[in-house]
Structure formats: structure tokens, C-alpha cells
Design a protein around this motif. Structure first.
Motif, mmCIF file in Angstrom:
data_model
loop_
_atom_site.group_PDB
_atom_site.id
_atom_site.type_symbol
_atom_site.label_atom_id
_atom_site.label_comp_id
_atom_site.label_asym_id
_atom_site.label_seq_id
_atom_site.Cartn_x
_atom_site.Cartn_y
_atom_site.Cartn_z
ATOM 1 N N GLN B 435 0.706 -1.099 0.009
ATOM 2 C CA GLN B 435 -0.139 0.079 -0.037
ATOM 3 C C GLN B 435 0.996 1.278 -0.220
ATOM 4 O O GLN B 435 0.545 2.201 -0.760
ATOM 5 C CB GLN B 435 -0.716 0.020 1.257
ATOM 6 N N VAL B 436 1.934 1.109 0.819
ATOM 7 C CA VAL B 436 2.640 2.413 0.848
ATOM 8 C C VAL B 436 3.369 2.635 -0.503
ATOM 9 O O VAL B 436 3.578 3.967 -1.042
ATOM 10 C CB VAL B 436 4.048 2.337 1.969
ATOM 11 N N LYS B 444 -2.455 9.500 -0.822
ATOM 12 C CA LYS B 444 -1.447 9.070 0.054
ATOM 13 C C LYS B 444 -1.852 8.798 1.312
ATOM 14 O O LYS B 444 -2.498 9.750 1.824
ATOM 15 C CB LYS B 444 -0.137 9.800 0.041
ATOM 16 N N ARG B 445 -1.895 7.691 1.907
ATOM 17 C CA ARG B 445 -2.435 7.282 3.313
ATOM 18 C C ARG B 445 -1.366 7.130 4.183
ATOM 19 O O ARG B 445 -0.201 6.713 3.842
ATOM 20 C CB ARG B 445 -3.204 6.059 3.477
ATOM 21 N N LYS B 446 -1.467 7.675 5.440
ATOM 22 C CA LYS B 446 -0.447 7.393 6.649
ATOM 23 C C LYS B 446 -0.310 5.966 6.910
ATOM 24 O O LYS B 446 -1.340 5.269 6.753
ATOM 25 C CB LYS B 446 -0.667 8.535 7.622
ATOM 26 N N LEU B 447 0.711 5.843 7.909
ATOM 27 C CA LEU B 447 1.082 4.451 8.107
ATOM 28 C C LEU B 447 -0.072 3.810 9.073
ATOM 29 O O LEU B 447 -0.419 2.657 9.183
ATOM 30 C CB LEU B 447 2.273 4.311 8.972
ATOM 31 N N LEU B 448 -0.735 4.440 9.980
ATOM 32 C CA LEU B 448 -1.409 3.937 11.150
ATOM 33 C C LEU B 448 -2.842 3.647 10.475
ATOM 34 O O LEU B 448 -3.034 2.325 10.659
ATOM 35 C CB LEU B 448 -1.568 5.073 12.119
ATOM 36 N N ILE B 450 -3.262 2.499 7.539
ATOM 37 C CA ILE B 450 -2.769 1.440 6.750
ATOM 38 C C ILE B 450 -2.639 0.203 7.681
ATOM 39 O O ILE B 450 -3.469 -0.814 7.307
ATOM 40 C CB ILE B 450 -1.797 1.518 6.065
#
Lengths: 94, 478
Positions: B435-436, B444-448, B450
């Protein structure tokens, strides 16, 4: 070839076969076993299930790893010892 | 959670050691099975100061130490030659330990490559995410580790014991120890006139440890405590190996794979570079193989076909196939390490350190072999071979950090073999990484978010993750 069938792979290993088997399988116990872990776990595929419910066992190309008797949950089905000194598997590269 | 101070955690560890009986050198285990019949040696049996059973790394180290001290040492090997029955990956990480025993040993021993690169790869069926460690600092003597081929290395190591004065007898299989009262006084070799006497018997007869069981020091194993490793040595041109694995010269790498590489079976895979071959294989917990009815050599084929592995092994020709078991339960399966006249070392003492980040055994085999040899020498100096005298073996193992390593990591094996760690987390890591890295025009999505979404999709509660994180901390962190 990178991918080869087990029979061909087994031919890369040297065995000095003793005339006395070092593993003895008790057919009567095996006939009553429904788990048959030995059939799956043996890395040399030495345990072959038979139609009549028994197990055909061949000790000749045994790696002497001990997996079968550790996996076997039937008391006394597999009598296991090492082959006589100098017999059995001889690895050259391992 | 606040981290314990160093003093507090040390005190805790010491307290745990007391609780679980380590003071006596006895790890907790099930009730030993009924003791086999105790046979005494036949009259006229030849006598040695020390008999070492098994010429693997533990046995040869023990024999070498005892022979150097001037003792009459017999080293027994059941194979045609030392190493003939022995299989490891093999990455040997105890170079500095052996260097203490045989200075610059790598200059004369049959080593393959010194390991400067270690890769830990998390796998799903299509994806891999890897930690790739590389340092030139492992390229300097005494080096950190080497890839080796056991039949060659073990043969060389046993020759060093012989050069120090030990007698080596090949093709000699030992089934039982011999007793007088509560003292082990020798072994019975399976041949005519096979009774041999010794003041100290050192059992280094490998993972099945028949001798330790025969002496009542080890119990039968459970199928969840043992793993089976199946392995191939694939011949590959030296120049191709260098190119393919980005190596300079005689440096090499070790890759360990966890995750779906063994499908639903608890285990992992490995790949090591040798000089002109690769050693690669899969390891599966025996109970897990049986439960899922998976054949080990089929898992090996699946492993070789994985999209991240196939290009690495392409063109390799199978030179030899092999299999061996690995004691994996660590602390919980250590035997009683000594009795009157007898010590247990190496795999026979279940001294394999298998815990995710670590896949070690030869180093502990040599450490315990040295400790056993030194204990036998000290016992001879005092002419005291009683259990009380040999108990100092445990002190020596502690001083060499063997016992302490196993005690400190006693929670690790169960954690590493848990289904979440085996398959779920590698899956989540791989899916998260995808996903990253995927760019498809979306935001764009941040890690948490995801990570949380991956957990939700896998139906894992964050509570379980916290529990595992705590357990991982307890196993590896503090």
C-alpha cells in the motif's frame, strides 16, 4: 534442473544399505492408526499407505533424522535405532 | 510500559532461574521415562580417560580440549567419517569461539564464504519485505561467521582433535552407557567386544540424543519441540554467485525467510551462499507438518518457485539432498546436563538457538563441547568423577553464556511458532508495504490507518497485537 522429482533428488544421496533394518514398523498398530503422520513428514517418503489399511515401509533410503518416530503418536508403532556403524546415509556436501 | 532498569531486570532473571531450578543445573521437564536396564561393563573392557560419543562440532571440541590436556581420549563416530551423518544450513556464527581454540582456524579449515550480509525476509505467496544487513566489519578476522558444508568441516575439526592426541574410531555406533552403582563408567559400542570404560563419557550424539535418554537425562520429545529441515545443495558457477548476490570475492550472505514460505506450516526457509553452490532449505515444525499433512520436500519445491527465490536459484543443479531434525524448544527441552561420570553437549543437550532473528547451533555445540572437555580435565586433576564434581559443567556453560542465553530467551520459541507471527504479521507487513509503495492516483495514506485496516481485514484485534508486542518485548527486547 532446479526443480526435480523426489526420486531424482534421492539419487543424489549415497546410502550403504545394511541387511538388517534399523527401523521396524509394527503393522498391527499402524492398521489401527488414523493419523498416519509418518506418511507426510518423512523427508524421503519411506512410508506408503496401502489399500488394506497397512503401511509399506522401506528403511533403505533413510536419512536417520528421527522425524517419523517423533511424529508417531501410536505407542510402539515405530521401533527406531541407528543403523550399524558405517551403514546408512553418507552425506558428502549436506 | 516502563522498561525495567538493568539491575531490576537482572534481579528478575535471577529470581526466575531460582524458581525454575536452574541452581541445580536441571531444566524443568516432564518426568523422565522409566530408566532402562543398567548394564555394567564386561570384564577386560579397554579403558580411556574420556570417551566422546559423536564427532560433530561438540564432540570434536570436547575431544580436542581433553586430548590437549594429555588425557587418553576416544572419539567415537557412527558414520563412515565425521560429518557423514551431519546436516546444518550451514551458517557457522562462532568463528571467534573457534579462533580461541584454534587460532586463525579459517586459514586451514574447509570454509565456503565469510558472511558479511544477513537478510531477514517476510514472505507472502507473492510478496517479500526484507531487512538487509551488510557490513564490511564482518569481513575482518576473526570474522563473524562462515558458510560451511558439514561433512567437510566436521571431518577437518575431528582431525584437529586427532592431531591433539585423541583416538578417532569411525563406524562405531553407541546405544547405551554402562553403569557401576550410580556412576556411568563407559559405553557399549554395537560390535563384538564393544564395552569400553571411561572415567567420563561425553554424549555429543546429536539431536535424537539416544544416549542422554538411555542414561535417564532426557525425556522423549514432543512433535511440537522438534523441527525437520530439508535441504539441497545447488551447484552454481562461482562467478554467477558473485554477480547474483552482489558479492566482492569470498564474502557471502545468509538469508532467512519467514512467513508463507512454508504455507500454513510453522517454520521458515534459508538460503546461504557457498563458494560454488547454494545451500537452501525449509524448516517445518514436525507437529505442524503432521497437522497440515504437508510433505517437506513439496514445501521445498514451493520455496524454490517463490517469485523472490526463483531468480536466486535459477540454473542451479541439485548436488545433494539432505534432511535433519532441529531441537527448537530451547530452554524447555534442555536435558539434565550431567550425572556421575557423564556430560551431555551440543544438539544432544538440545542446545540449538532457534528464535526468529537467530538460527544458531554450531556455536553453542562448540561452546558446550569446550565446557565439557574442560570439566572432564578438571575432574581428572581431582580424580573425582562424581555428579557433584561434574556439576561444574553447568557453571562453565553459564560462564560461556550458553545456559544464560537459553534462559533469557526461554519465551521466544513459543512466540516465534505462533500462527500470528508465522503467517499473519508477515502478511500484514507485506500488504502494508504494498500500500505504501503502490501509486495509483489515489490519496497517499499515512501508516497508522494502513496498519489498522490491515489488522481489521485480517480480523485481528489490536489487543492481540499488543499482547504479541509485549510477548515479543519479553522474548527479545528486555
Amino acid at each position: 534442473m532446479v526443480s526435480i522429482p523426489l526420486e531424482e533428488r534421492m539419487r543424489t544421496v549415497r546410502f550403504k544399505v545394511d541387511d538388517q533394518p534399523h527401523i521396524v514398523v509394527n503393522a498391527a498398530v499402524c492398521a489401527k492408526c488414523s493419523v498416519r503422520a509418518c506418511v507426510y513428514v518423512c523427508p524421503a517418503n519411506l512410508f506408503v499407505p496401502l489399500d488394506d489399511g497397512g503401511i509399506l515401509f522401506n528403511y533403505e533410503e533413510c536419512f536417520e533424522c528421527g522425524t517419523c518416530y517423533i511424529a508417531c503418536n501410536q505407542e510402539g508403532a515405530i521401533q527406531w535405532s541407528y543403523p550399524r556403524g558405517g551403514y546408512g546415509v553418507t552425506f558428502r556436501e549436506a | 510500559m516502563a522498561l525495567l532498569s538493568k539491575e531490576a531486570s537482572l534481579a528478575l532473571v535471577q529470581q526466575v532461574h531460582r524458581l525454575i531450578g536452574m541452581k541445580n543445573g536441571v531444566a524443568p521437564h516432564d518426568a523422565p521415562r522409566p530408566r532402562p536396564q543398567r548394564n555394567a561393563p564386561r570384564p577386560g573392557a579397554e579403558r580411556f580417560d574420556v570417551i566422546v560419543v559423536g564427532a560433530g562440532p561438540a564432540g570434536s571440541a570436547a575431544a580436542l580440549v581433553a586430548a590437549r590436556a594429555g588425557l587418553k581420549v576416544l572419539l567415537l563416530e557412527r558414520g563412515e567419517y565425521p560429518g557423514a551423518k551431519n546436516v546444518s544450513g550451514a551458517a557457522f556464527y562462532g568463528s571467534a569461539i573457534l579462533h580461541d581454540l584454534i587460532p586463525n582456524w579459517w586459514e586451514q579449515a574447509p570454509v565456503e564464504r565469510y558472511l558479511t550480509r544477513r537478510v531477514l525476509a517476510f514472505m507472502t505467496a507473492e510478496t517479500s519485505v526484507a531487512i538487509d544487513f551488510r557490513t564490511t566489519r564482518f569481513a575482518e578476522p576473526p570474522y563473524n561467521g562462515f558458510s560451511i558444508l558439514r561433512p567437510k568441516f566436521d571431518r577437518w575439526f575431528a582431525d584437529q582433535a586427532v592431531a591433539a592426541g585423541a583416538f578417532l574410531l569411525n563406524a562405531a555406533v553407541v546405544d547405551e552407557v554402562l553403569w557401576e552403582d550410580d556412576q556411568v563408567v563407559g559405553v557399549r559400542v554395537r560390535r563384538d567386544e564393544g564395552d569400553l570404560r571411561a572415567d567420563v563419557v561425553i554424549a555429543c550424539d546429536g539431536a535424537n540424543s539416544f544416549l542422554a535418554k538411555n542414561a535417564g537425562l532426557q525425556r522423549e520429545f514432543h512433535a511440537h519441540e522438534m523441527s525437520l529441515g530439508v535441504k539441497e545443495v545447488l551447484a552454481l558457477d562461482e562467478a554467477i554467485i558473485r554477480e547474483r548476490f552482489h558479492l566482492h570475492d569470498n564474502d557471502g550472505l545468509a538469508i532467512e525467510y519467514i512467513g508463507a514460505i512454508t504455507e500454513e506450516v510453522s517454520g521458515g526457509g534459508f538460503l546461504y551462499t557457498n563458494r560454488d553452490s547454494l545451500s537452501l532449505g525449509v524448516i517445518g515444525q514436525i507437529s505442524s507438518l503432521a497437522e497440515h499433512k504437508r510433505r517437506p520436500y513439496e514445501l521445498l519445491e514451493t520455496f524454490k518457485r517463490h517469485p523472490a527465490v526463483a531468480p536466486l536459484v535459477r540454473g542451479g543443479r541439485v548436488r545433494e539432498y539432505s534432511a535433519h531434525i532441529i531441537p527448537e524448544a530451547g530452554w524447555n527441552m534442555l536435558p539434565k546436563l550431567y550425572t556421575g561420570g557423564m556430560l551431555v553437549a551440543g544438539d544432544a543437550a538440545a542446545l540449538c538457538f532457534v528464535a526468529g532473528l537467530y538460527l544458531e547451533g554450531i556455536n553453542y555445540a562448540i561452546q558446550s563441547g569446550i565446557a565439557a572437555g574442560e570439566t572432564a580435565v578438571a575432574a581428572h586433576q581431582e580424580r573425582d568423577f562424581s555428579a557433584r564434581s561434574l556439576a561444574r559443567y553447568v557453571e562453565r556453560l553459564r560462564a560461556r553464556h550458553v545456559i544464560t542465553d537459553f534462559a533469557n530467551y526461554r519465551h521466544a520459541p513459543a512466540l516465534v511458532n505462533s500462527p500470528r507471527l508465522q503467517n499473519l504479521y508477515p502478511e500484514i507487513i507485506a500488504a502494508g508495504a504494498e500500500q505504501v509503495f503502490r501509486v495509483n492516483g489515489g490519496p497517499k495514506r499515512k501508516l497508522l490507518p494502513i496498519a489498522l485496516e490491515a489488522l481489521r481485514r485480517a480480523q485481528v484485534s489490536p489487543v492481540h497485537v499488543l499482547q504479541d508486542a509485549l510477548q515479543a518485548g519479553r522474548s527479545f527486547g528486555w
